[in-house]
Design an enzyme around this catalytic site. Structure first.
Site, PDB file in Angstrom:
ATOM      1  N   LYS A  13       0.785  -1.084  -0.070  1.00  0.00           N
ATOM      2  CA  LYS A  13       0.098  -0.002  -0.018  1.00  0.00           C
ATOM      3  C   LYS A  13       0.953   1.412   0.226  1.00  0.00           C
ATOM      4  CE  LYS A  13      -2.153  -1.202   3.960  1.00  0.00           C
ATOM      5  NZ  LYS A  13      -1.286  -2.383   3.962  1.00  0.00           N
ATOM      6  N   ARG A  88      -9.924   0.796   8.491  1.00  0.00           N
ATOM      7  CA  ARG A  88      -9.309  -0.584   8.823  1.00  0.00           C
ATOM      8  C   ARG A  88     -10.639  -1.320   9.593  1.00  0.00           C
ATOM      9  NH1 ARG A  88      -3.311  -1.452   9.496  1.00  0.00           N
ATOM     10  NH2 ARG A  88      -2.602   0.438   8.855  1.00  0.00           N
ATOM     11  N   ARG A 127      11.788  -5.610   4.057  1.00  0.00           N
ATOM     12  CA  ARG A 127      11.536  -4.229   4.098  1.00  0.00           C
ATOM     13  C   ARG A 127      12.482  -3.278   5.031  1.00  0.00           C
ATOM     14  NH1 ARG A 127       5.842  -2.234   5.182  1.00  0.00           N
ATOM     15  NH2 ARG A 127       6.065  -3.174   7.260  1.00  0.00           N
ATOM     16  N   ARG A 160      11.674  -0.846  10.620  1.00  0.00           N
ATOM     17  CA  ARG A 160      10.516  -0.494  11.562  1.00  0.00           C
ATOM     18  C   ARG A 160      10.432  -1.356  12.795  1.00  0.00           C
ATOM     19  NH1 ARG A 160       5.232   0.189   7.590  1.00  0.00           N
ATOM     20  NH2 ARG A 160       4.147  -1.104   9.703  1.00  0.00           N
ATOM     21  N   ARG A 171       0.078  -9.232  13.000  1.00  0.00           N
ATOM     22  CA  ARG A 171      -0.384  -8.280  12.450  1.00  0.00           C
ATOM     23  C   ARG A 171      -1.308  -8.723  11.379  1.00  0.00           C
ATOM     24  NH1 ARG A 171       4.161  -4.956  10.276  1.00  0.00           N
ATOM     25  NH2 ARG A 171       2.461  -3.516   9.456  1.00  0.00           N
TER      26      ARG A 171
HETATM   27  P1  AP5 Z   1       4.860  -1.580   1.861  1.00  0.00           P
HETATM   28  O1  AP5 Z   1       4.455  -0.648   0.576  1.00  0.00           O
HETATM   29  O2  AP5 Z   1       5.589  -1.027   2.988  1.00  0.00           O
HETATM   30  O3  AP5 Z   1       3.447  -2.399   2.111  1.00  0.00           O
HETATM   31  P2  AP5 Z   1       2.388  -1.954   2.997  1.00  0.00           P
HETATM   32  O4  AP5 Z   1       1.094  -2.421   2.566  1.00  0.00           O
HETATM   33  O5  AP5 Z   1       2.392  -0.483   3.299  1.00  0.00           O
HETATM   34  O6  AP5 Z   1       2.627  -2.513   4.552  1.00  0.00           O
HETATM   35  P3  AP5 Z   1       2.563  -1.940   6.212  1.00  0.00           P
HETATM   36  O7  AP5 Z   1       3.349  -2.852   7.069  1.00  0.00           O
HETATM   37  O8  AP5 Z   1       3.092  -0.340   6.020  1.00  0.00           O
HETATM   38  O9  AP5 Z   1       0.995  -1.696   6.304  1.00  0.00           O
HETATM   39  P4  AP5 Z   1       0.294  -1.911   7.790  1.00  0.00           P
HETATM   40  O10 AP5 Z   1      -0.967  -1.397   7.239  1.00  0.00           O
HETATM   41  O11 AP5 Z   1       0.351  -2.945   8.348  1.00  0.00           O
HETATM   42  O12 AP5 Z   1       1.169  -0.660   8.350  1.00  0.00           O
HETATM   43  P5  AP5 Z   1       0.811   0.888   8.698  1.00  0.00           P
HETATM   44  O13 AP5 Z   1       2.221   1.575   9.008  1.00  0.00           O
HETATM   45  O14 AP5 Z   1      -0.351   1.132   8.289  1.00  0.00           O
HETATM   46  O15 AP5 Z   1       5.516  -2.906   0.886  1.00  0.00           O
HETATM   47  C1  AP5 Z   1       6.420  -3.947   1.911  1.00  0.00           C
HETATM   48  C2  AP5 Z   1       7.530  -4.430   1.234  1.00  0.00           C
HETATM   49  O16 AP5 Z   1       7.380  -5.071   0.120  1.00  0.00           O
HETATM   50  C3  AP5 Z   1       8.579  -3.223   0.934  1.00  0.00           C
HETATM   51  O17 AP5 Z   1       9.977  -3.574   1.423  1.00  0.00           O
HETATM   52  C4  AP5 Z   1       8.322  -2.894  -0.634  1.00  0.00           C
HETATM   53  O18 AP5 Z   1       9.524  -2.487  -1.155  1.00  0.00           O
HETATM   54  C5  AP5 Z   1       7.976  -4.472  -0.948  1.00  0.00           C
HETATM   55  N1  AP5 Z   1       7.044  -4.356  -2.340  1.00  0.00           N
HETATM   56  C6  AP5 Z   1       6.059  -3.707  -2.212  1.00  0.00           C
HETATM   57  N2  AP5 Z   1       5.434  -3.886  -3.439  1.00  0.00           N
HETATM   58  C7  AP5 Z   1       5.934  -4.920  -3.919  1.00  0.00           C
HETATM   59  C8  AP5 Z   1       5.793  -5.717  -5.236  1.00  0.00           C
HETATM   60  N3  AP5 Z   1       5.015  -5.410  -5.972  1.00  0.00           N
HETATM   61  N4  AP5 Z   1       6.864  -6.510  -5.439  1.00  0.00           N
HETATM   62  C9  AP5 Z   1       8.075  -6.814  -4.679  1.00  0.00           C
HETATM   63  N5  AP5 Z   1       8.055  -5.983  -3.563  1.00  0.00           N
HETATM   64  C10 AP5 Z   1       7.174  -5.432  -3.074  1.00  0.00           C
HETATM   65  O19 AP5 Z   1       0.307   0.585  10.372  1.00  0.00           O
HETATM   66  C11 AP5 Z   1       1.241   0.278  11.280  1.00  0.00           C
HETATM   67  C12 AP5 Z   1       0.415   0.264  12.760  1.00  0.00           C
HETATM   68  O20 AP5 Z   1      -0.068   1.456  13.160  1.00  0.00           O
HETATM   69  C13 AP5 Z   1      -0.614  -0.752  12.822  1.00  0.00           C
HETATM   70  O21 AP5 Z   1      -0.355  -2.053  13.169  1.00  0.00           O
HETATM   71  C14 AP5 Z   1      -1.505  -0.143  14.094  1.00  0.00           C
HETATM   72  O22 AP5 Z   1      -1.024  -0.366  15.178  1.00  0.00           O
HETATM   73  C15 AP5 Z   1      -1.306   1.376  13.515  1.00  0.00           C
HETATM   74  N6  AP5 Z   1      -2.467   1.784  12.791  1.00  0.00           N
HETATM   75  C16 AP5 Z   1      -2.283   2.232  11.520  1.00  0.00           C
HETATM   76  N7  AP5 Z   1      -3.561   2.520  10.848  1.00  0.00           N
HETATM   77  C17 AP5 Z   1      -4.481   2.144  11.678  1.00  0.00           C
HETATM   78  C18 AP5 Z   1      -5.825   2.341  11.590  1.00  0.00           C
HETATM   79  N8  AP5 Z   1      -6.453   2.804  10.517  1.00  0.00           N
HETATM   80  N9  AP5 Z   1      -6.701   1.910  12.719  1.00  0.00           N
HETATM   81  C19 AP5 Z   1      -5.932   1.360  13.874  1.00  0.00           C
HETATM   82  N10 AP5 Z   1      -4.508   1.418  13.884  1.00  0.00           N
HETATM   83  C20 AP5 Z   1      -4.152   1.692  12.834  1.00  0.00           C
END
Ligand code: AP5
Length: 218
Positions: A13, A88, A127, A160, A171
């Site tokens: 994402k 979410r 990552r 991270r 997660r």
């Molecule tokens: P990346 O682009 O980083 O993936 P992502 O989907 O953004 O993963 P996240 O871990 O950031 O998602 P998340 O939703 O759990 O975390 P968030 O920060 O929102 O790609 C991942 C890897 O793959 C990278 O190395 C990239 O280079 C590689 N890659 C990407 N595409 C590729 C492809 N096509 N081919 C090959 N490689 C590829 O949330 C963190 C925490 O915050 C949560 O756990 C929670 O505690 C809190 N939080 C955030 N939002 C909320 C909410 N709305 N409600 C409640 N708690 C929340």
């Protein structure tokens, strides 16, 4: 244009939000990035948020909704936005719909990125992010040429704090439990558009671009 990216942790994402944001010229509103900023401060709120994030749990809806809906009121988000990681839960999705309706705005596309769990875990294991600008990299076995520093700003790459393999698996479980009903919320309203995100980054971007371009008036 107002877009939501949904999908499990590590599906891509953040990677796709950044590309689309540069293409459309609209800001990314990423709830995870916003929480990562808050958690660096010295406050009881920061300590609370650190706890949820490091355990891999969701931050409570009330706090999350207030933070994101406030951000959407900023002038730069009035021309459009990409939501990454929000909503979410069903209450978050409902609160977003209500607020946008009150403001005379709406979501143009709800895009679900999908990939098998083994692909996702492999991506999460590799990552690394830039300690300065937050750009996302992968230094896994499939990308041996990946840099040690950010190709954009030169700062060191870091892991991270929620990249512990146990937390990553948890997660993914939380996503299935908490977010599946929200996916159904959009699906049942005929608003969900699915993209196969197990493909290389450029191919995923092309799939997303097709969806977004399809809505541009001729
Ligand atoms: P990346 O682009 O980083 O993936 P992502 O989907 O953004 O993963 P996240 O871990 O950031 O998602 P998340 O939703 O759990 O975390 P968030 O920060 O929102 O790609 C991942 C890897 O793959 C990278 O190395 C990239 O280079 C590689 N890659 C990407 N595409 C590729 C492809 N096509 N081919 C090959 N490689 C590829 O949330 C963190 C925490 O915050 C949560 O756990 C929670 O505690 C809190 N939080 C955030 N939002 C909320 C909410 N709305 N409600 C409640 N708690 C929340």
């Amino acid at each position: 244009m107002n877009i939501i990216f949904l999908g499990p942790p590590g599906v891509g994402k953040g990677t796709q939000s950044r590309r689309l944001s540069e293409c459309l010229g609209v800001p990314i509103v990423a709830s995870g990035d916003m929480f990562r900023e808050v958690r660096q401060t010295d406050s009881s709120l920061a300590r609370e948020i650190r706890g949820y994030m490091d355990r891999g749990e969701y931050v409570p809806d009330g706090l999350t909704i207030k933070m994101v809906l406030n951000r959407l009121q900023q002038p730069d988000a009035m021309v459009g936005f990409i939501l990454d990681g929000f909503p979410r839960t069903v209450p978050q999705a409902e609160a977003l719909d209500e607020k946008l309706e009150t403001d005379g705005r709406r979501i143009d596309h709800v895009i679900l990125l999908e990939a098998p769990q083994n692909v996702i875990l492999e991506r999460l294991l590799g990552r690394w992010i830039c300690s300065n600008c937050g750009r996302i990299y992968n230094r896994g076995s499939s990308s041996p040429q990946a840099p040690d520093t950010c190709a954009h700003c030169g700062a060191p790459l870091v892991r991270r704090t929620d990249e512990d393999p146990e937390v990553q698996r948890y997660r993914l479980e939380v996503f299935q439990r908490e977010t599946a009903p929200m996916v159904e919320y959009y699906q049942s309203q005929g608003r969900l558009e699915r993209v196969n995100a197990a493909r290389p980054v450029d191919e995923v971007s092309a799939g997303i671009k097709q969806i977004v371009d399809g809505a541009v008036p001729a």
